[in-house]
Each structure stands twice: as structure tokens, then as C-alpha cells.
Design a protein around this motif. Structure first.
Motif, PDB file in Angstrom:
ATOM      1  N   ILE A  82      28.734  21.170  -7.211  1.00 55.72           N
ATOM      2  CA  ILE A  82      28.912  22.139  -8.295  1.00 55.72           C
ATOM      3  C   ILE A  82      28.275  23.457  -7.869  1.00 55.72           C
ATOM      4  O   ILE A  82      27.111  23.480  -7.452  1.00 55.72           O
ATOM      5  N   ARG A  83      29.044  24.551  -7.994  1.00 57.75           N
ATOM      6  CA  ARG A  83      28.547  25.874  -7.612  1.00 57.75           C
ATOM      7  C   ARG A  83      28.647  26.806  -8.820  1.00 57.75           C
ATOM      8  O   ARG A  83      29.690  27.405  -9.084  1.00 57.75           O
ATOM      9  N   PRO A  84      27.553  26.937  -9.573  1.00 58.57           N
ATOM     10  CA  PRO A  84      27.570  27.790 -10.776  1.00 58.57           C
ATOM     11  C   PRO A  84      27.246  29.236 -10.432  1.00 58.57           C
ATOM     12  O   PRO A  84      26.703  29.534  -9.355  1.00 58.57           O
ATOM     13  N   GLY A  85      27.540  30.127 -11.381  1.00 63.04           N
ATOM     14  CA  GLY A  85      27.137  31.520 -11.209  1.00 63.04           C
ATOM     15  C   GLY A  85      25.622  31.650 -11.227  1.00 63.04           C
ATOM     16  O   GLY A  85      25.036  32.376 -10.427  1.00 63.04           O
ATOM     17  N   LYS A  86      24.990  30.925 -12.150  1.00 58.57           N
ATOM     18  CA  LYS A  86      23.527  30.907 -12.234  1.00 58.57           C
ATOM     19  C   LYS A  86      23.052  29.484 -12.447  1.00 58.57           C
ATOM     20  O   LYS A  86      23.764  28.659 -13.042  1.00 58.57           O
ATOM     21  N   LEU A  87      21.841  29.210 -11.977  1.00 55.17           N
ATOM     22  CA  LEU A  87      21.256  27.884 -12.117  1.00 55.17           C
ATOM     23  C   LEU A  87      19.857  27.999 -12.711  1.00 55.17           C
ATOM     24  O   LEU A  87      19.028  28.766 -12.232  1.00 55.17           O
ATOM     25  N   ILE A  88      19.601  27.246 -13.779  1.00 51.59           N
ATOM     26  CA  ILE A  88      18.257  27.113 -14.347  1.00 51.59           C
ATOM     27  C   ILE A  88      17.784  25.708 -14.017  1.00 51.59           C
ATOM     28  O   ILE A  88      18.381  24.725 -14.466  1.00 51.59           O
ATOM     29  N   ASP A  89      16.713  25.596 -13.214  1.00 53.46           N
ATOM     30  CA  ASP A  89      16.274  24.277 -12.769  1.00 53.46           C
ATOM     31  C   ASP A  89      15.157  23.688 -13.633  1.00 53.46           C
ATOM     32  O   ASP A  89      14.644  22.604 -13.334  1.00 53.46           O
ATOM     33  N   ALA A  90      14.749  24.381 -14.683  1.00 52.47           N
ATOM     34  CA  ALA A  90      13.715  23.899 -15.613  1.00 52.47           C
ATOM     35  C   ALA A  90      12.364  23.710 -14.946  1.00 52.47           C
ATOM     36  O   ALA A  90      11.535  22.931 -15.411  1.00 52.47           O
ATOM     37  N   GLY A 112      10.428  26.425 -14.461  1.00 54.13           N
ATOM     38  CA  GLY A 112       9.634  27.551 -14.923  1.00 54.13           C
ATOM     39  C   GLY A 112      10.019  28.887 -14.336  1.00 54.13           C
ATOM     40  O   GLY A 112       9.535  29.932 -14.787  1.00 54.13           O
ATOM     41  N   GLY A 113      10.884  28.889 -13.339  1.00 57.74           N
ATOM     42  CA  GLY A 113      11.292  30.135 -12.712  1.00 57.74           C
ATOM     43  C   GLY A 113      12.489  30.758 -13.400  1.00 57.74           C
ATOM     44  O   GLY A 113      13.090  30.163 -14.304  1.00 57.74           O
TER      45      GLY A 113
END
Length: 358
Positions: free
Chosen positions: A105-113, A115-116
Motif C-alpha cells: 500500500i502506497r498512501p499519499g501520507k502515513l501516520i504511524d501513531a 508520535g511523529g
């Protein structure tokens, strides 16, 4: 398991097998009621669960001129399809039967949880249903990367989307319709069958909204356990369910109609043990009254010794306890007993006045 760029469909009422760019050949002897994808490549087997009652194996021979079936005498609950000759225009790739399929999966943005801030240029590599690797797109196929061994995989691009871990809903009642009816009205109007069907619908909607795990904090009788089993078995698509089952309450207390009234130390002990016997993931207790008309939301339901017994019994079997607390007295009893979660946590005195008590 096969990664296939086209699709061969086999569906109910269709007497043929279809392939993009080609015709259909005869499919004799039976009609299937559900769709099944067949890989267009040689020397592989694919399992498919057919409708109840269809208990024969149909080896399918695929050639460049047509499709034929030869029923055998062997019986099974699976339909197994063997493709013995490829069709060059469509190709296909075989993965080892023991290795789950790979997806990138290649998203535009990634939030990895972690804290960043949201990241760009990231890829998530999934093997089967497990996240295998997360990192920069260019590193995925680089030497030492998860896809460096020329694995066959599909790529899902979402350049305008943000990908984040699944959400967790910590307090739900999946039986409830959310249509304004009180719990007592739902108790009178609906059967457990209807409530269970509604729960199945609700966990499906929850999953579609991004909630991948939810805690059912109180359901009628055994419906939450049936729901959990249905999701785990794949019968119902939905969020992972952590079920408390019936909330423990005093006679006539909040949510009494769900089926777990208990009075006294031995009463609460017995209810906890019964719920653990049914593999409750956690124990829910109505430590005060609530919206149920026969309860009092401004006063504790259980005494402190009763609460202590309930928590000790649950913790003895490794189960956390969630306490419904709509008044300060109930909060104090719950804290004294050592509950793991205080739900609502409303600081209200017995006369109904609000008084925050830190």
C-alpha cells in the motif's frame, strides 16, 4: 494462492467460465451460487467454499479452445479447481501454497501513531493479513528490502489519502439501534435474534469507518459472544470484538434486562465466574444506576465489599473490569476495589448536584 492480472469468474446460474478477452466454455453438471476466481496458470490448486449442499470436487481442464469439467466420486465441502494449461495472453504467477499473498500500500501520507508528523513517500508491505514492513517506498525493493527477492505482489496506490492504524472504540453497545429508543424499549420491542443481526450490521459499519477493534460493554444475554464468534470465524465482516457479555448489576439496576442481576458477595462472584466460563474478554459492572428507569444514577449500586469481591474474582482470572459510574459514590467504590476502567466518571452527589472531587 495466485496473483492474477485478469479474472476468471464462475457464478450462480452461469453455465460457463469467463475470461477477459476470450469466450466462455461449457461448465457442465452444476450451477454455483457464489462467485469464485480461478487463476489462469498451470499446475496449481485453489480452494473455494461452495454453498451448503454442494459437496463434489470438479477438476477443471483449461485449454486454449475451451473449458471442461469432469466430476469425480470424491466428496468434500470444498470446490477445488485445477488449471492444467495456461492461456499465454493472460499469464499469471504462482505463489507457494504455504506463503500468504503480498500487498503493498502506497498512501499519499502515513501516520504511524508513534508520535511523529504525517510522513510522505512511505509504503506498507502486508503479507496475508499481517503488516510485514513499513518504510520508504524506494527501500521496499532495494537489496535487503522486503520485496527484494522478486516476490509477486499487488500494489495499491492512494496518492490523495492518509493511511493510519485502525481505530479502537472503547465503549460500544452493538445491540443498540441508535434510533432514540431507550434500552427498556429495545428490550420490549426486539428479540435477541434481531439484536444480534443489528450487532452484525453495526460492526460492519464500524469497520468501514476505520474502527478495527471495539469493546462491547454490555449486550443482551449471549449475543455479544455470538457476535465475537461470527466475526472471528469470518461469517460476519466487522471490527474485532472484545466482549464483556452481560453487564453485572443489582436487581432492578442499570441494564438489568440484559440478564446479569446479582446481589451480595456470592451473587457477584457467581456472575463473574459464569461470564469467564463464557470467555468474556473483560467484566462490565454497573457500579451505579443509569438511564434504566428502575435504577438510581445518583447512588452506588453495589457496596464496596461487593465491588472488591467482583474485581478480585475477575483479576484472579486475568480479566480487567470496567465500571459504569454516574455518581461520585460509585467512583469511590470502584477505585477502592481497584477497577481497571471507570466509564462516564460523572461527579454527581446523591441529590443530583455536580461536585468535582479530584
Amino acid at each position: 494462492r495466485v496473483q492474477y492480472p485478469g479474472h476468471l469468474g464462475l457464478g450462480g446460474g452461469i453455465g460457463g467460465i469467463f475470461c477477459p478477452g476470450s469466450g466462455a466454455g461449457p461448465f457442465a453438471d452444476t450451477d454455483l451460487l457464489c462467485p469464485v476466481g480461478i487463476p489462469h496458470a498451470k499446475a496449481t490448486w485453489v480452494s473455494y467454499n461452495p454453498p451448503v449442499g454442494l459437496q463434489r470436487w470438479f477438476p477443471v481442464v483449461v485449454s486454449s479452445v475451451g473449458f471442461h469439467t469432469v466430476p469425480t466420486v470424491k466428496t468434500s465441502s470444498d470446490l477445488k479447481v485445477r488449471v492444467v494449461r495456461p492461456s499465454p495472453p493472460h499469464g499469471g504467477h504462482i505463489l507457494p501454497a504455504s506463503e500468504p499473498a503480498w500487498t503493498v500500500i502506497r498512501p499519499g501520507k502515513l501516520i504511524d501513531a508513534q508520535g511523529g508528523p504525517p510522513q510522505t513517500g512511505q509504503a506498507v508491505v502486508i503479507q496475508g493479513s499481517t503488516i510485514h514492513w513499513v518504510g520508504p517506498i524506494e527501500s521496499a525493493e532495494a537489496p535487503g528490502g522486503p520485496l527484494a527477492a522478486n516476490k509477486i505482489y499487488q500494489t495499491l496506490d492512494y496518492p490523495n489519502a492518509t493511511l493510519l492504524p485502525g481505530l479502537i472504540d472503547c465503549h460500544t453497545h452493538t445491540n443498540m439501534p441508535g434510533d432514540g429508543r431507550s434500552g427498556e424499549k429495545v428490550n420490549l420491542d426486539d428479540t435477541d435474534d434481531i439484536r444480534l443481526l443489528r450487532s452484525a450490521q453495526n460492526v460492519g459499519m464500524a469497520l468501514a469507518s476505520g474502527v478495527t477493534t471495539l469493546c462491547d460493554c454490555g449486550a443482551w444475554h449471549d449475543t455479544a459472544f455470538s457476535l465475537r464468534q461470527s466475526v472471528e470465524s469470518g461469517l460476519v465482516p466487522g471490527s474485532r470484538v472484545l466482549a464483556s457479555g452481560r453487564p453485572i448489576t443489582v436487581t432492578g439496576g442499570h441494564l438489568w434486562y440484559m440478564g446479569a442481576e446479582a446481589d451480595g458477595i456470592e451473587g457477584v462472584r457467581s456472575q463473574v465466574r459464569q461470564l469467564i466460563k463464557q470467555k468474556a474478554d473483560f467484566i462490565k459492572v454497573a457500579a451505579s444506576g443509569g438511564s434504566t428507569s428502575t435504577s438510581d444514577p445518583f447512588r452506588p449500586s453495589f457496596t464496596e465489599p461487593e465491588m472488591i469481591t467482583l474485581v478480585e474474582e475477575a483479576h484472579n482470572r486475568g480479566r480487567p473490569v470496567a465500571a459504569h459510574c454516574r455518581c461520585t459514590g460509585a467512583i469511590k467504590n470502584a477505585l477502592a476495589a481497584g477497577v481497571d476502567m471507570v466509564l462516564h466518571c460523572f461527579f454527581c452527589e446523591s441529590d443530583g448536584t455536580y461536585n468535582f472531587d479530584p
